[in-house]
Design a protein around this motif. Sequence first.
Motif, PDB file in Angstrom:
ATOM      1  N   ALA A   1       0.372 -11.375  -3.965  1.00  0.00           N
ATOM      2  CA  ALA A   1       0.686  -9.948  -3.789  1.00  0.00           C
ATOM      3  C   ALA A   1       1.978  -9.800  -2.983  1.00  0.00           C
ATOM      4  O   ALA A   1       2.787  -8.908  -3.250  1.00  0.00           O
TER       5      ALA A   1
ATOM      6  N   GLY B   1       4.452 -11.982  -2.948  1.00  0.00           N
ATOM      7  CA  GLY B   1       5.576 -12.425  -3.800  1.00  0.00           C
ATOM      8  C   GLY B   1       6.413 -13.484  -3.101  1.00  0.00           C
ATOM      9  O   GLY B   1       6.385 -14.656  -3.472  1.00  0.00           O
TER      10      GLY B   1
ATOM     11  N   ASN C   1       0.908  -5.936 -16.726  1.00  0.00           N
ATOM     12  CA  ASN C   1       1.594  -6.487 -15.555  1.00  0.00           C
ATOM     13  C   ASN C   1       3.059  -6.782 -15.852  1.00  0.00           C
ATOM     14  O   ASN C   1       3.941  -6.490 -15.045  1.00  0.00           O
TER      15      ASN C   1
ATOM     16  N   GLY D   1       6.318  -4.858 -14.268  1.00  0.00           N
ATOM     17  CA  GLY D   1       7.322  -5.672 -13.560  1.00  0.00           C
ATOM     18  C   GLY D   1       8.718  -5.479 -14.117  1.00  0.00           C
ATOM     19  O   GLY D   1       9.711  -5.540 -13.381  1.00  0.00           O
TER      20      GLY D   1
ATOM     21  N   VAL E   1       7.621 -11.898 -13.807  1.00  0.00           N
ATOM     22  CA  VAL E   1       6.289 -11.510 -13.315  1.00  0.00           C
ATOM     23  C   VAL E   1       5.305 -12.679 -13.431  1.00  0.00           C
ATOM     24  O   VAL E   1       4.463 -12.887 -12.570  1.00  0.00           O
TER      25      VAL E   1
ATOM     26  N   ARG F   1       1.920  -5.218  -5.343  1.00  0.00           N
ATOM     27  CA  ARG F   1       1.268  -6.089  -6.332  1.00  0.00           C
ATOM     28  C   ARG F   1      -0.215  -6.246  -6.006  1.00  0.00           C
ATOM     29  O   ARG F   1      -0.621  -6.130  -4.845  1.00  0.00           O
ATOM     30  N   THR F   2      -0.984  -6.576  -7.059  1.00  0.00           N
ATOM     31  CA  THR F   2      -2.424  -6.805  -6.924  1.00  0.00           C
ATOM     32  C   THR F   2      -2.690  -8.099  -6.155  1.00  0.00           C
ATOM     33  O   THR F   2      -1.959  -9.085  -6.300  1.00  0.00           O
TER      34      THR F   2
ATOM     35  N   CYS G   1      -2.377 -11.196 -12.655  1.00  0.00           N
ATOM     36  CA  CYS G   1      -1.982 -10.099 -11.763  1.00  0.00           C
ATOM     37  C   CYS G   1      -0.484  -9.828 -11.843  1.00  0.00           C
ATOM     38  O   CYS G   1       0.264 -10.534 -12.499  1.00  0.00           O
ATOM     39  N   GLY G   2      -0.093  -8.774 -11.164  1.00  0.00           N
ATOM     40  CA  GLY G   2       1.312  -8.346 -11.141  1.00  0.00           C
ATOM     41  C   GLY G   2       1.388  -7.029 -10.388  1.00  0.00           C
ATOM     42  O   GLY G   2       0.501  -6.730  -9.579  1.00  0.00           O
ATOM     43  N   PRO G   3       2.392  -6.200 -10.679  1.00  0.00           N
ATOM     44  CA  PRO G   3       2.543  -4.960  -9.921  1.00  0.00           C
ATOM     45  C   PRO G   3       1.413  -3.974 -10.208  1.00  0.00           C
ATOM     46  O   PRO G   3       1.068  -3.754 -11.362  1.00  0.00           O
ATOM     47  N   LYS G   4       0.854  -3.378  -9.148  1.00  0.00           N
ATOM     48  CA  LYS G   4      -0.174  -2.347  -9.352  1.00  0.00           C
ATOM     49  C   LYS G   4       0.377  -0.951  -9.042  1.00  0.00           C
ATOM     50  O   LYS G   4      -0.242   0.038  -9.385  1.00  0.00           O
TER      51      LYS G   4
END
Length: 423
Positions: A18, A20, A269, A273, A306, A404-405, A411-414
């Motif tokens: 999350a 990164g 995701n 991203g 991502v 991010r999640t 996962c990726g950007p939430k």
Amino acid sequence: MTLHQSLADTIVDGRAYADGDRIDAVFRQVRAETPLDVAEPEGYDPFWVVSRHADIKEIERQPDLFHNADRSVVVQTKANAAKIRQMTGGEANMVRSVVSVDGKEHKDLRGVLFPHLTPRSVRPMEEQVRKIACEFVNQMLEFGGECDFAKQVAFLYPLRVLMAFMGVPREDEPMMLKLTQEIFSGNDPELNRSGKQQTPEEVLQATLGSIAELENYFLDVTARLRDTPDNGLNSLIANARIDGEFLTRRQLLGYYITAATAGHDTTSNATAGIMWAVAERPQLFEQVRQDRSLIPALVDEGVRWVTPVKHFMRTATADCEVAGQKIAKGDWLMLCYSSANRDELVFDDPFEFRLDRKDNAQLGFGYGVHVCLGQHLARLEMRVLMEELFNRLASVELSGTPARTISNFVCGPKRVPIRFKAS
Ligand code: HEM
């Protein structure tokens, strides 16, 4: 040698993904110092961390030597791995699907959808995909200049496309989204069912609950589609026969669930991203606006950037050697796609978002016999959405802080808050 404890613990810590930068720093160090080494995070059985692009490809090139079924394909704590074996009657994976089997069974299961997801087969889907993309872009423009692109576009658009092709009615989309997020994001209090930080045991329990709900849903679907087949992907799964027999109950449910979850969350995701990357780089936005032929490169670089699937695990079926390291039969290996996609030996400026990568060798869709079955559909969806967005937007920028999640798997950007002007 084993990896330093703090590195090992970080590699399974969803909060590092999350963040990164934190996971990037760890993998950068691992690639430089110990690119293939054993990690033993607290509570987990030891596994090899495969951080280099070339080593992941070498392993994926040998599916008989590195199996998916023998141990969990997703990293699990010791306790959760034991629990899964207990409740499946000895299998290592919660669902029996194309991604968790090997050899003939894998070839047979993959063959059910493969002919329908080749570049040639997905091309005729473009018109319907574009219609859906336009609906979402129109809706976004009606938000009046600001939105959370992740929540309001990226998480809904690939869901609608996939559900349309699977043959799931629109009214069931919110349930599919909720259950998918609960399966992939059990570690994130904003997305899981309990709304709090859960222990690994609680995450497993909640995941099993969501899988059971999906199973009940798809059991009814099978009965209906055997009675009245249609041309959706679900109907192909329901009516598929291998050696003259329908798929077993576990194979059927595993197939629907894998396609229905992995088939949209991953694409969402990557899509979120790409918007994040574009919104914080005015030059990139202008470059693509001036030259739409760059959109396929934008999509592939977005998948690299991502890397929505952070890892899959493999198990060695015999003693062997990879990159000078002796791997023993039964050893568990983590293929770290997010590390491979920043590998300095393959990518110039791996920490830069660049559209001029020749034949972008990103491993975001995996490699070898298990390479993503939906990659051509995913690319089509993202290309078409970006074409429609670039047709309609004059400018875009971040209007707040993206997030991010918390997860170490898919996962990726939430959250991607943006401000935009229509052209
Ligand atoms: C950006 C979007 C996507 C990403 C990043 C992604 C990523 C991946 C990865 C990394 C794998 C494992 C590959 C390996 O083991 O080497 C995989 C497998 C798979 N993906 Fe995707 N995927 C995406 C979209 C989709 C879509 C749209 C579908 C469904 C239509 C889909 C269905 C599958 C299936 C069924 C498998 C298992 C294939 C096998 O084991 O033979 N994926 N995907």
